[in-house]
Design a protein around this motif. Sequence first.
Motif, PDB file in Angstrom:
ATOM      1  N   GLU A 182      49.628  45.974 -16.413  1.00 28.71           N
ATOM      2  CA  GLU A 182      48.071  45.547 -16.126  1.00 28.71           C
ATOM      3  C   GLU A 182      47.286  46.704 -16.595  1.00 28.71           C
ATOM      4  OE1 GLU A 182      50.112  43.250 -12.804  1.00 28.71           O
ATOM      5  OE2 GLU A 182      50.628  45.189 -14.009  1.00 28.71           O
ATOM      6  N   GLY A 183      47.596  47.825 -16.235  1.00 31.27           N
ATOM      7  CA  GLY A 183      46.539  48.986 -16.180  1.00 31.27           C
ATOM      8  C   GLY A 183      46.303  49.347 -17.924  1.00 31.27           C
ATOM      9  N   TYR A 184      47.595  49.549 -18.440  1.00 31.09           N
ATOM     10  CA  TYR A 184      47.750  49.783 -19.810  1.00 31.09           C
ATOM     11  C   TYR A 184      47.081  48.634 -20.684  1.00 31.09           C
ATOM     12  CZ  TYR A 184      50.148  50.200 -24.576  1.00 31.09           C
ATOM     13  OH  TYR A 184      50.423  50.543 -25.460  1.00 31.09           O
ATOM     14  N   TYR A 185      47.383  47.275 -20.328  1.00 32.84           N
ATOM     15  CA  TYR A 185      46.810  46.306 -21.026  1.00 32.84           C
ATOM     16  C   TYR A 185      45.337  46.468 -21.024  1.00 32.84           C
ATOM     17  CZ  TYR A 185      45.502  41.685 -22.648  1.00 32.84           C
ATOM     18  OH  TYR A 185      44.836  40.505 -23.401  1.00 32.84           O
ATOM     19  N   GLN A 186      44.703  46.691 -20.043  1.00 37.02           N
ATOM     20  CA  GLN A 186      43.191  46.648 -19.672  1.00 37.02           C
ATOM     21  C   GLN A 186      42.723  47.770 -20.256  1.00 37.02           C
ATOM     22  OE1 GLN A 186      41.839  45.432 -15.999  1.00 37.02           O
ATOM     23  NE2 GLN A 186      39.693  45.303 -16.470  1.00 37.02           N
ATOM     24  N   GLU A 187      43.246  48.973 -20.431  1.00 31.64           N
ATOM     25  CA  GLU A 187      42.647  49.860 -21.096  1.00 31.64           C
ATOM     26  C   GLU A 187      42.727  50.157 -22.390  1.00 31.64           C
ATOM     27  OE1 GLU A 187      45.037  52.987 -18.937  1.00 31.64           O
ATOM     28  OE2 GLU A 187      44.259  52.130 -16.946  1.00 31.64           O
ATOM     29  N   THR A 188      43.975  49.785 -22.854  1.00 30.03           N
ATOM     30  CA  THR A 188      43.929  49.359 -24.499  1.00 30.03           C
ATOM     31  C   THR A 188      43.156  48.343 -25.120  1.00 30.03           C
ATOM     32  OG1 THR A 188      46.055  47.948 -24.399  1.00 30.03           O
ATOM     33  CG2 THR A 188      46.446  50.125 -24.565  1.00 30.03           C
ATOM     34  N   GLY A 189      42.925  47.342 -24.050  1.00 28.40           N
ATOM     35  CA  GLY A 189      42.041  46.342 -24.473  1.00 28.40           C
ATOM     36  C   GLY A 189      40.541  46.591 -24.649  1.00 28.40           C
ATOM     37  N   ARG A 190      40.176  47.862 -24.626  1.00 22.32           N
ATOM     38  CA  ARG A 190      38.863  48.471 -24.870  1.00 22.32           C
ATOM     39  C   ARG A 190      38.612  48.865 -26.124  1.00 22.32           C
ATOM     40  NH1 ARG A 190      39.668  51.117 -19.012  1.00 22.32           N
ATOM     41  NH2 ARG A 190      38.962  49.152 -17.674  1.00 22.32           N
ATOM     42  N   ALA A 191      39.956  48.756 -26.857  1.00 25.61           N
ATOM     43  CA  ALA A 191      39.607  49.080 -28.301  1.00 25.61           C
ATOM     44  C   ALA A 191      39.665  47.777 -29.129  1.00 25.61           C
ATOM     45  CB  ALA A 191      40.962  49.603 -29.019  1.00 25.61           C
ATOM     46  N   GLY A 192      38.663  47.737 -30.104  1.00 26.17           N
ATOM     47  CA  GLY A 192      38.616  46.511 -30.972  1.00 26.17           C
ATOM     48  C   GLY A 192      38.055  45.278 -30.474  1.00 26.17           C
ATOM     49  N   ARG A 193      36.987  45.230 -29.702  1.00 24.81           N
ATOM     50  CA  ARG A 193      36.433  44.193 -29.163  1.00 24.81           C
ATOM     51  C   ARG A 193      35.728  43.351 -30.227  1.00 24.81           C
ATOM     52  NH1 ARG A 193      34.970  44.494 -23.113  1.00 24.81           N
ATOM     53  NH2 ARG A 193      33.180  43.106 -23.744  1.00 24.81           N
ATOM     54  N   ASP A 194      35.414  44.056 -31.170  1.00 24.12           N
ATOM     55  CA  ASP A 194      34.897  43.255 -32.231  1.00 24.12           C
ATOM     56  C   ASP A 194      35.996  42.435 -33.325  1.00 24.12           C
ATOM     57  OD1 ASP A 194      36.039  45.424 -33.607  1.00 24.12           O
ATOM     58  OD2 ASP A 194      34.166  46.278 -34.176  1.00 24.12           O
ATOM     59  N   GLY A 195      37.406  42.693 -32.944  1.00 26.78           N
ATOM     60  CA  GLY A 195      38.057  41.870 -33.633  1.00 26.78           C
ATOM     61  C   GLY A 195      38.731  42.746 -34.836  1.00 26.78           C
ATOM     62  N   LEU A 196      38.190  43.840 -35.160  1.00 25.98           N
ATOM     63  CA  LEU A 196      38.623  44.532 -36.368  1.00 25.98           C
ATOM     64  C   LEU A 196      39.832  45.463 -35.944  1.00 25.98           C
ATOM     65  CD1 LEU A 196      35.013  45.525 -37.722  1.00 25.98           C
ATOM     66  CD2 LEU A 196      36.691  43.729 -38.426  1.00 25.98           C
TER      67      LEU A 196
END
Length: 615
Positions: free
Chosen positions: A317-331
């Motif tokens: 969960e922590g890994y997914y949430q932290e890595t999810g901060r990359a590429g919010r613009d879909g690029l």
Amino acid sequence: MSSPTDQRPDALEALRRVFGYDSFRGFQQEVVDHVVAGGDALVLMPTGGGKSLCYQIPALVRDGVGVVVSPLIALMQDQVDALTAVGVRAGFLNSTQDLNARRAVEAAFLAGELDLLYLAPEALAGRGTVQLLERGRIGLFAIDEAHCVSQWGHDFRPDYLNLSMLHERWPGVPRVALTATATSATRAEIATRLRLTEARHFVASFDRPNIQYRIVPKREPRKQLLSLLRDEHPGDAGIVYCLSRASVEKTAEFLVANGIPALPYHAGLDAATRAANQQRFLREDGLVMVATIAFGMGIDKPDVRFVAHLDLPKSVEGYYQETGRAGRDGLPSTAWLAYGLQDVVQQRRMIETSEGDLAHRRNLAAHLDAMLALCETVRCRRVQLLEYFGETSAACGNCDTCLEPPESWDGTIPAQKLLSTVFRLDRERNQRFGAGHCVDILLGRTTDKVTQYGHDSLTVFGVGTELSEAEWRGVVRQLLAEGLLAVEGDYGTLALTETSGEVLGRRRTVMLRREPARAPSARSAKPRGAATVVAELAPAAAGIFERLRAWRAATAKEQGVPAYVIFHDATLRQIAGDAPASLADLARISGVGEAKLAKYGEQILTVLADEAAPA
């Protein structure tokens, strides 16, 4: 109350007029219709999936003020600035305000002059805030980052446990709880603790196809990180996570010394320094934030091109949430983790010495086991990651195990040799040692410690020369990951577990992962950041895009807001490609609503005209 169908044109009109989008994405429309009609909702949507619109649009459509409960005090000003920029009447109440600012927001709320009001969960514990809300007209409650209610979660906030009072005091006001990270068990916990057991659940795919997941063997992690930044992400904004404050400071200093602009962020810094570093990261291009996990939740910076971990996260969960901060613009973006034996040793020791009862330690161990399984898998990383959240998928072709498939090999005999070494030290000599010493014995090295303790006389001395030291450390790491070895004491000594006997007794086969021998191919090591965005545009459009970015940066600096508050890269990219010649043309660009068109339209057309003018 009108039916969802009756409300839909109003919701779509608000979406187009305010935010500049022609249509909703995924099940946003369903959530909006449900909440507008007065229904409660629990929304799980990945970072960058558009969760905020699921309560912002209903707040604009319904009578009354949308009250948003958010733990992100340091970011409320930016959130309000972003809404104000598109013409939404938004305000916040938190401990950072002086008395006059607070009174002004309270007066606007009571006068019905706000569309959205942001509050910290702590504020609702105060009698004054509750009394204020009771005097106003509330259209809905939105509980953002709802996973904070999970007591064994990585972002637990005790004040979230009190939010069940919203249902008790305002039973007729719809509530929508939103998060980007929750397993089915966490969803059930959120629903129970927030009194949302009757709420409709909306669960989107957890897949973030624009993120490339890569986990590499840890050798010299800071140098490995520097290579990643120089080769693949030159000039890009990104986040580097470290486990300790000391590691944060040293890594930031290392990057700066090597020409990478980097800032530290951890709880040991004073509040003013943390706030200043966070503001710089949000407002400036190309900065790298080196941080503990204290940083990141709610960071709405769309152009974070990489998230790197120099230490093993404690949970998927922590890994997914932290890595999810990359590429919010879909690029295209990168999630990169350096992982080694010491990570496993350190995390196992932290669990053994953690506060809490046996059930709590078992919960932590289960979270770590899932994270270790993700690190050691020979399957597609994305498949393994999505399975954890209960979602099935096919191999992605865009993670390290897909691009450079590792081998799976029968490591039963090496495992028996290693476990036998630990057994003989413990049972025959009543001694315990760490991984390095056990490997020295297996390799037949006559080190001072080996000869001092007479371990060169053990029957296992020198029986492991078929593997290198690095390979043996991999065996140790994977046995620890599978629970076939344990770590004990302050010095990280190795010990057998209940299941070790299955391997020693030849009742269990041990399959291990062997890392690819060759370096990453060009497919997985090509630049993936801002350079990719420009390269995908036609040459003429690429020049316009850069001019627009320069204009945006100057405008954002002048207004004292993050660049993304003006426009996202994706919007500038479409403007550069379409080259609108009039305000009417510009209004058709996704992300250009009425307020931004009125405020920036002429400026953008001037930039485009200057670019088109002959030199």
